[in-house]
Design a protein around this motif. Structure first.
Motif, PDB file in Angstrom:
ATOM      1  N   PHE A  10       0.822  -1.205   0.000  1.00  0.00           N
ATOM      2  CA  PHE A  10       0.000   0.000   0.000  1.00  0.00           C
ATOM      3  C   PHE A  10       0.862   1.263   0.000  1.00  0.00           C
ATOM      4  CE2 PHE A  10      -3.493  -2.776   1.568  1.00  0.00           C
ATOM      5  CZ  PHE A  10      -4.464  -2.374   0.680  1.00  0.00           C
ATOM      6  N   ALA A  11       1.978   1.216   0.713  1.00  0.00           N
ATOM      7  CA  ALA A  11       2.849   2.386   0.819  1.00  0.00           C
ATOM      8  C   ALA A  11       3.452   2.771  -0.519  1.00  0.00           C
ATOM      9  CB  ALA A  11       3.959   2.112   1.840  1.00  0.00           C
ATOM     10  N   VAL A  12       3.935   1.773  -1.267  1.00  0.00           N
ATOM     11  CA  VAL A  12       4.583   2.099  -2.538  1.00  0.00           C
ATOM     12  C   VAL A  12       3.565   2.619  -3.556  1.00  0.00           C
ATOM     13  CG1 VAL A  12       4.435  -0.160  -3.701  1.00  0.00           C
ATOM     14  CG2 VAL A  12       6.420   1.318  -4.091  1.00  0.00           C
ATOM     15  N   ILE A  13       2.328   2.119  -3.486  1.00  0.00           N
ATOM     16  CA  ILE A  13       1.282   2.627  -4.379  1.00  0.00           C
ATOM     17  C   ILE A  13       0.901   4.053  -3.986  1.00  0.00           C
ATOM     18  CG2 ILE A  13      -1.122   2.353  -5.105  1.00  0.00           C
ATOM     19  CD1 ILE A  13      -0.740  -0.684  -4.722  1.00  0.00           C
ATOM     20  N   ALA A  14       0.718   4.272  -2.690  1.00  0.00           N
ATOM     21  CA  ALA A  14       0.314   5.589  -2.197  1.00  0.00           C
ATOM     22  C   ALA A  14       1.363   6.651  -2.503  1.00  0.00           C
ATOM     23  CB  ALA A  14       0.056   5.523  -0.691  1.00  0.00           C
ATOM     24  N   THR A  15       2.629   6.327  -2.303  1.00  0.00           N
ATOM     25  CA  THR A  15       3.675   7.316  -2.552  1.00  0.00           C
ATOM     26  C   THR A  15       3.815   7.624  -4.042  1.00  0.00           C
ATOM     27  OG1 THR A  15       5.347   5.547  -2.524  1.00  0.00           O
ATOM     28  CG2 THR A  15       5.002   6.784  -0.476  1.00  0.00           C
ATOM     29  N   GLY A  17       3.274  11.311  -5.181  1.00  0.00           N
ATOM     30  CA  GLY A  17       4.379  11.921  -5.918  1.00  0.00           C
ATOM     31  C   GLY A  17       3.930  12.476  -7.255  1.00  0.00           C
ATOM     32  N   ILE A  18       3.085  11.728  -7.945  1.00  0.00           N
ATOM     33  CA  ILE A  18       2.562  12.192  -9.240  1.00  0.00           C
ATOM     34  C   ILE A  18       1.739  13.461  -9.056  1.00  0.00           C
ATOM     35  CG2 ILE A  18       0.924  11.641 -11.094  1.00  0.00           C
ATOM     36  CD1 ILE A  18       1.808   8.701 -10.793  1.00  0.00           C
ATOM     37  N   ILE A  70       9.580  11.250  -1.564  1.00  0.00           N
ATOM     38  CA  ILE A  70       8.302  10.557  -1.371  1.00  0.00           C
ATOM     39  C   ILE A  70       8.348   9.183  -2.032  1.00  0.00           C
ATOM     40  CG2 ILE A  70       5.819  10.611  -1.844  1.00  0.00           C
ATOM     41  CD1 ILE A  70       5.993  13.671  -1.784  1.00  0.00           C
ATOM     42  N   GLN A  71       8.793   9.141  -3.291  1.00  0.00           N
ATOM     43  CA  GLN A  71       8.889   7.866  -3.987  1.00  0.00           C
ATOM     44  C   GLN A  71       9.949   6.970  -3.343  1.00  0.00           C
ATOM     45  OE1 GLN A  71       7.006   6.711  -7.120  1.00  0.00           O
ATOM     46  NE2 GLN A  71       7.642   5.118  -5.704  1.00  0.00           N
ATOM     47  N   ASP A  72      11.055   7.576  -2.924  1.00  0.00           N
ATOM     48  CA  ASP A  72      12.100   6.802  -2.251  1.00  0.00           C
ATOM     49  C   ASP A  72      11.574   6.144  -0.982  1.00  0.00           C
ATOM     50  OD1 ASP A  72      13.908   7.488  -4.194  1.00  0.00           O
ATOM     51  OD2 ASP A  72      14.826   9.118  -3.056  1.00  0.00           O
ATOM     52  N   LEU A  73      10.752   6.890  -0.244  1.00  0.00           N
ATOM     53  CA  LEU A  73      10.158   6.342   0.984  1.00  0.00           C
ATOM     54  C   LEU A  73       9.272   5.141   0.658  1.00  0.00           C
ATOM     55  CD1 LEU A  73       9.533   6.471   4.013  1.00  0.00           C
ATOM     56  CD2 LEU A  73       7.711   8.124   3.485  1.00  0.00           C
ATOM     57  N   LEU A 108       9.528   3.095  -1.889  1.00  0.00           N
ATOM     58  CA  LEU A 108      10.377   1.963  -2.249  1.00  0.00           C
ATOM     59  C   LEU A 108      11.024   1.345  -1.012  1.00  0.00           C
ATOM     60  CD1 LEU A 108      12.078   3.361  -5.487  1.00  0.00           C
ATOM     61  CD2 LEU A 108      10.347   1.548  -5.339  1.00  0.00           C
ATOM     62  N   ASP A 109      11.449   2.201  -0.094  1.00  0.00           N
ATOM     63  CA  ASP A 109      12.045   1.696   1.154  1.00  0.00           C
ATOM     64  C   ASP A 109      11.034   0.854   1.934  1.00  0.00           C
ATOM     65  OD1 ASP A 109      14.538   2.839   0.731  1.00  0.00           O
ATOM     66  OD2 ASP A 109      14.047   4.680   1.820  1.00  0.00           O
ATOM     67  N   LEU A 110       9.790   1.307   1.979  1.00  0.00           N
ATOM     68  CA  LEU A 110       8.759   0.571   2.713  1.00  0.00           C
ATOM     69  C   LEU A 110       8.384  -0.726   1.983  1.00  0.00           C
ATOM     70  CD1 LEU A 110       6.495   3.521   3.897  1.00  0.00           C
ATOM     71  CD2 LEU A 110       8.063   2.140   5.276  1.00  0.00           C
ATOM     72  N   LEU A 111       8.465  -0.708   0.650  1.00  0.00           N
ATOM     73  CA  LEU A 111       8.255  -1.941  -0.103  1.00  0.00           C
ATOM     74  C   LEU A 111       9.344  -2.948   0.250  1.00  0.00           C
ATOM     75  CD1 LEU A 111       6.667  -3.453  -2.359  1.00  0.00           C
ATOM     76  CD2 LEU A 111       8.337  -2.508  -3.979  1.00  0.00           C
ATOM     77  N   ALA A 112      10.573  -2.461   0.373  1.00  0.00           N
ATOM     78  CA  ALA A 112      11.692  -3.323   0.765  1.00  0.00           C
ATOM     79  C   ALA A 112      11.464  -3.907   2.156  1.00  0.00           C
ATOM     80  CB  ALA A 112      13.001  -2.524   0.740  1.00  0.00           C
ATOM     81  N   VAL A 113      10.961  -3.085   3.064  1.00  0.00           N
ATOM     82  CA  VAL A 113      10.639  -3.563   4.409  1.00  0.00           C
ATOM     83  C   VAL A 113       9.568  -4.644   4.330  1.00  0.00           C
ATOM     84  CG1 VAL A 113       9.611  -2.916   6.627  1.00  0.00           C
ATOM     85  CG2 VAL A 113      11.299  -1.418   5.553  1.00  0.00           C
ATOM     86  N   GLY A 114       8.637  -4.489   3.389  1.00  0.00           N
ATOM     87  CA  GLY A 114       7.601  -5.497   3.193  1.00  0.00           C
ATOM     88  C   GLY A 114       8.185  -6.845   2.797  1.00  0.00           C
ATOM     89  N   PHE A 115       9.170  -6.838   1.902  1.00  0.00           N
ATOM     90  CA  PHE A 115       9.832  -8.083   1.508  1.00  0.00           C
ATOM     91  C   PHE A 115      10.599  -8.691   2.680  1.00  0.00           C
ATOM     92  CE2 PHE A 115       9.093  -7.046  -2.962  1.00  0.00           C
ATOM     93  CZ  PHE A 115       8.928  -8.317  -3.506  1.00  0.00           C
ATOM     94  N   ALA A 116      11.264  -7.844   3.445  1.00  0.00           N
ATOM     95  CA  ALA A 116      12.006  -8.337   4.606  1.00  0.00           C
ATOM     96  C   ALA A 116      11.049  -8.923   5.648  1.00  0.00           C
ATOM     97  CB  ALA A 116      12.832  -7.211   5.221  1.00  0.00           C
TER      98      ALA A 116
END
Length: 197
Positions: free
Chosen positions: A17-22, A26-27, A51-54, A56-64
């Motif tokens: 949800f975070a990566v979609i929202a950001t 951002g757009i 914003i987009q970097d955040l 992506l970082d949260l998406l990475a946290v999701g994988f972890a």
């Protein structure tokens, strides 16, 4: 122990949800960005790039988070442990992509491009190695993972050949496979906290 499934699953879902929202935020804020023609990485450049970097970082946290929950689900088996290692490598790679987005759009084989290509290889490798083990959560996840991997292998390699006027939309379409897979598996892991798994 099952509470760890719910926590890990929730973290994975939140990352999606975070990566979609950001991306959407951002757009909206980046007036010069055209989501049809401009890639996701281009959105991460400039004043609102964080914003987009955040996201992506949260998406990475999701994988972890997912990797952690799946480890508690099963802690043995060479192929299974390798797949969890790949899942963590994807998390690291996505974080590095976010932190090196300033190289996006530059000519040559940049750090950013190397990281993106690494992700393009790691993602299907993860899906094929982990698919059989995911049956323990839900039987359909085996076929689901392999089908997503096949779709990725068909469509992701075409991205460099997509016209510049459409590559933003195409990249978002292909990247949605990552979010769909992570979200689906994370949700099923979350639900496993209330089952006999």
């Amino acid at each position: 122990m099952k509470y760890q499934y719910s926590i890990s699953g929730a973290i994975g879902i939140f990352g999606c949800f975070a990566v979609i929202a950001t991306d959407v935020i951002g757009i909206a804020l980046h007036e010069a960005h055209d989501p049809i023609a401009d890639t996701i990485s281009m959105l991460a450049i400039g004043k609102y790039g964080w914003i987009q970097d955040l996201g992506l970082d949260l998406l990475a946290v999701g994988f972890a988070g997912l990797a952690t929950g799946l480890y508690f689900l099963k802690r043995k088996g060479t192929k299974w442990l390798i797949s969890l290692g790949i899942c963590l490598l994807i998390a690291v790679d996505i974080i590095l992509i976010a932190e090196h987005n300033q190289y996006a759009g530059r000519p040559g084989f940049t750090i950013h491009r190397k990281l993106v290509y690494t992700l393009a290889l790691l993602f299907p490798a993860l899906l094929f190695t982990i698919s059989a083990g995911l049956q323990k959560i839900k039987p359909f996840l085996k076929k689901f993972s392999r089908r997503v991997a096949v779709l990725w292998l068909i469509f992701a390699p075409l991205l460099p050949f997509i016209p510049d006027s459409f590559d933003g939309a195409y990249e978002r379409l292909v990247s949605s496979l990552i979010v769909i897979w992570l979200g689906t598996v994370s949700y099923q892991l979350y639900r496993a906290s209330g089952s006999k798994v």
